[in-house]
Write a protein that holds these residues in place. Structure first.
Motif, PDB file in Angstrom:
ATOM      1  N   ASP A 230       0.825  -1.208   0.000  1.00 22.14           N
ATOM      2  CA  ASP A 230       0.000   0.000   0.000  1.00 22.14           C
ATOM      3  C   ASP A 230       0.860   1.259   0.000  1.00 22.14           C
ATOM      4  O   ASP A 230       0.499   2.288  -0.559  1.00 22.14           O
ATOM      5  N   TYR A 231       2.019   1.187   0.664  1.00 20.63           N
ATOM      6  CA  TYR A 231       2.912   2.341   0.752  1.00 20.63           C
ATOM      7  C   TYR A 231       3.563   2.639  -0.603  1.00 20.63           C
ATOM      8  O   TYR A 231       3.602   3.783  -1.042  1.00 20.63           O
ATOM      9  N   TYR A 232       4.070   1.600  -1.279  1.00 14.58           N
ATOM     10  CA  TYR A 232       4.832   1.808  -2.511  1.00 14.58           C
ATOM     11  C   TYR A 232       3.980   1.687  -3.780  1.00 14.58           C
ATOM     12  O   TYR A 232       4.400   2.159  -4.832  1.00 14.58           O
ATOM     13  N   ALA A 233       2.856   1.012  -3.697  1.00 14.71           N
ATOM     14  CA  ALA A 233       2.140   0.648  -4.936  1.00 14.71           C
ATOM     15  C   ALA A 233       0.622   0.682  -4.735  1.00 14.71           C
ATOM     16  O   ALA A 233      -0.088  -0.235  -5.144  1.00 14.71           O
ATOM     17  N   ARG A 234       0.139   1.781  -4.125  1.00 14.76           N
ATOM     18  CA  ARG A 234      -1.284   1.848  -3.792  1.00 14.76           C
ATOM     19  C   ARG A 234      -2.177   1.648  -5.016  1.00 14.76           C
ATOM     20  O   ARG A 234      -3.197   0.956  -4.944  1.00 14.76           O
ATOM     21  N   ASN A 235      -1.781   2.252  -6.170  1.00 20.15           N
ATOM     22  CA  ASN A 235      -2.608   2.137  -7.374  1.00 20.15           C
ATOM     23  C   ASN A 235      -2.770   0.694  -7.826  1.00 20.15           C
ATOM     24  O   ASN A 235      -3.860   0.287  -8.232  1.00 20.15           O
ATOM     25  N   ILE A 236      -1.678  -0.046  -7.759  1.00 27.50           N
ATOM     26  CA  ILE A 236      -1.763  -1.423  -8.244  1.00 27.50           C
ATOM     27  C   ILE A 236      -2.527  -2.291  -7.237  1.00 27.50           C
ATOM     28  O   ILE A 236      -3.290  -3.179  -7.616  1.00 27.50           O
ATOM     29  N   VAL A 237      -2.378  -1.987  -5.952  1.00 31.64           N
ATOM     30  CA  VAL A 237      -3.181  -2.690  -4.941  1.00 31.64           C
ATOM     31  C   VAL A 237      -4.670  -2.420  -5.194  1.00 31.64           C
ATOM     32  O   VAL A 237      -5.492  -3.342  -5.213  1.00 31.64           O
ATOM     33  N   ASP A 238      -5.005  -1.143  -5.434  1.00 25.54           N
ATOM     34  CA  ASP A 238      -6.401  -0.788  -5.751  1.00 25.54           C
ATOM     35  C   ASP A 238      -6.899  -1.603  -6.942  1.00 25.54           C
ATOM     36  O   ASP A 238      -8.007  -2.144  -6.930  1.00 25.54           O
ATOM     37  N   ARG A 239      -6.061  -1.637  -7.987  1.00 28.71           N
ATOM     38  CA  ARG A 239      -6.492  -2.316  -9.216  1.00 28.71           C
ATOM     39  C   ARG A 239      -6.737  -3.803  -8.958  1.00 28.71           C
ATOM     40  O   ARG A 239      -7.712  -4.373  -9.427  1.00 28.71           O
ATOM     41  N   ILE A 240      -5.845  -4.436  -8.178  1.00 34.68           N
ATOM     42  CA  ILE A 240      -5.999  -5.877  -7.913  1.00 34.68           C
ATOM     43  C   ILE A 240      -7.266  -6.125  -7.092  1.00 34.68           C
ATOM     44  O   ILE A 240      -8.102  -6.968  -7.442  1.00 34.68           O
ATOM     45  N   TRP A 241      -7.420  -5.369  -5.990  1.00 30.15           N
ATOM     46  CA  TRP A 241      -8.559  -5.634  -5.089  1.00 30.15           C
ATOM     47  C   TRP A 241      -9.898  -5.244  -5.754  1.00 30.15           C
ATOM     48  O   TRP A 241     -10.904  -5.927  -5.556  1.00 30.15           O
TER      49      TRP A 241
END
Ligand code: AHN
Ligand code: ZN
Length: 324
Positions: A230-241
């Motif tokens: 979440d700290y380094y890659a919030r956008n990609i976490v958002d996209r996955i979830w």
């Protein structure tokens, strides 16, 4: 008169065709995402586990490397074996091998997918102390992430997404110092990814983002938003979830932040600078945070569940095929 009417008809047809043609050239063309086979992923997990524990410096480890390389080559990838001697926290020299499969190697726009393929030399969390010196079989911890990525590699070979994809199987992730170790144990985990991030297989390697799969095969697994991700890659976490939720996998992918985990993605984020998310089973209720069989002699095929594999594999497939 007849001529005039036919001219009008031709003109009308011409313009109506042009009208109809419009949506076809617009960006609304639906992306066809190939179906992920959980049976196939399960088979690839079994294939690794059949070698026994894949502990560095053992014959099982060497034989499994050959199996992984041959599989990736069969799928049409360009495979690089990064063989290197790494020093563990206890002074042991490990014959390590990061296995790297590149699809469309000349395409500059790339996605990085990764998992660790080694298994832990000690079952130091086993309730029976007599098992602490036995290796972990690693059906879930190791083989599950690799099995899902092998199936994704097979699908990419059959029908490629727009971007190039690299699949890296990192070695020596799980050789970290046990909790009761008294000496210096800084950065004792993730030795293979620490090496690769400082010495990538191609000069100035770049990828738009990375996804790590770690312990993705257990029945009833829950994947929370992990805090390093979440700290380094919030956008990609958002996209996955979000992708998982849209696909109906929200019982597996919980859109809540829990746990901060030292894992291969930490070094890919910090050293390689590639924003990367970890999909890792986590249980905030449990004592160790992971499954009750984590780092025990019971991390075997009986915990591996095809429904979980399907949820994870399908979600990752949708993320990578929808990337333009
Ligand atoms: C630590 O236990 C420090 N990190 C978890 C990384 C790991 C171990 N993943 C699988 N095995
Ligand atoms: Zn482990």
């Amino acid at each position: 008169m007849i001529q005039k009417i036919s001219l009008f008809l031709i003109a009308a047809l011409f313009f109506s065709c042009r009208q109809q043609a419009k949506p076809v050239v617009s960006s609304e063309v639906p992306v066809i995402v190939p179906a992920f086979s959980a049976d196939s992923a399960y088979h690839y997990i079994q294939g690794q586990v059949n070698f026994g524990p894949r502990v560095p410096n053992t014959n099982a480890h060497k034989a499994c490397a050959e199996y992984l390389v041959a599989s990736l080559q069969r799928f049409g990838a360009k495979v690089t074996e990064q063989k290197v001697k790494l020093t563990a926290f206890n002074g042991n020299t490990l014959d390590a091998n990061n296995i790297i499969a590149s699809f469309k190697p000349d395409e500059p726009q790339r996605i990085l997918l990764f998992a660790h393929w080694d298994s832990r030399p000690w079952s130091d969390h086993d309730p029976d102390p007599r098992n602490h010196n036995k290796p972990v079989l690693g059906a879930n911890d190791g083989a599950s992430g690799v099995g899902v990525l092998l199936e994704i590699g097979r699908q990419i070979g059959l029908q490629s997404p727009h971007l190039g994809v690299d699949i890296i199987f990192f070695d020596a992730e799980d050789y970290g110092a046990p909790e009761d170790y008294r000496g210096n144990s800084t950065d004792s985990w993730c030795l293979g990814s620490q090496y690769w991030t400082k010495n990538p297989h191609v000069n100035a390697y770049r990828a738009k983002f990375g996804i790590l799969l770690d312990m993705v095969g257990a029945k009833g697994a829950k994947f929370y938003r992990e805090q390093v991700s979440d700290y380094y890659a919030r956008n990609i976490v958002d996209r996955i979830w979000n992708t998982a939720t849209n696909l109906g996998f929200d019982k597996y992918f919980i859109n809540r932040s829990e746990g901060s985990i030292t894992d291969d993605h930490l070094y890919v984020n910090q050293i390689a600078g590639i924003p990367s998310a970890n999909i890792i089973q986590y249980d905030p209720q449990s004592e160790k945070g992971f499954g009750y069989y984590w780092h025990t002699v019971n991390d075997n095929m009986s915990n591996i569940n095809k429904e979980t594999l399907f949820a994870v594999g399908t979600t990752v497939m949708h993320v990578i095929y929808n990337e333009q």
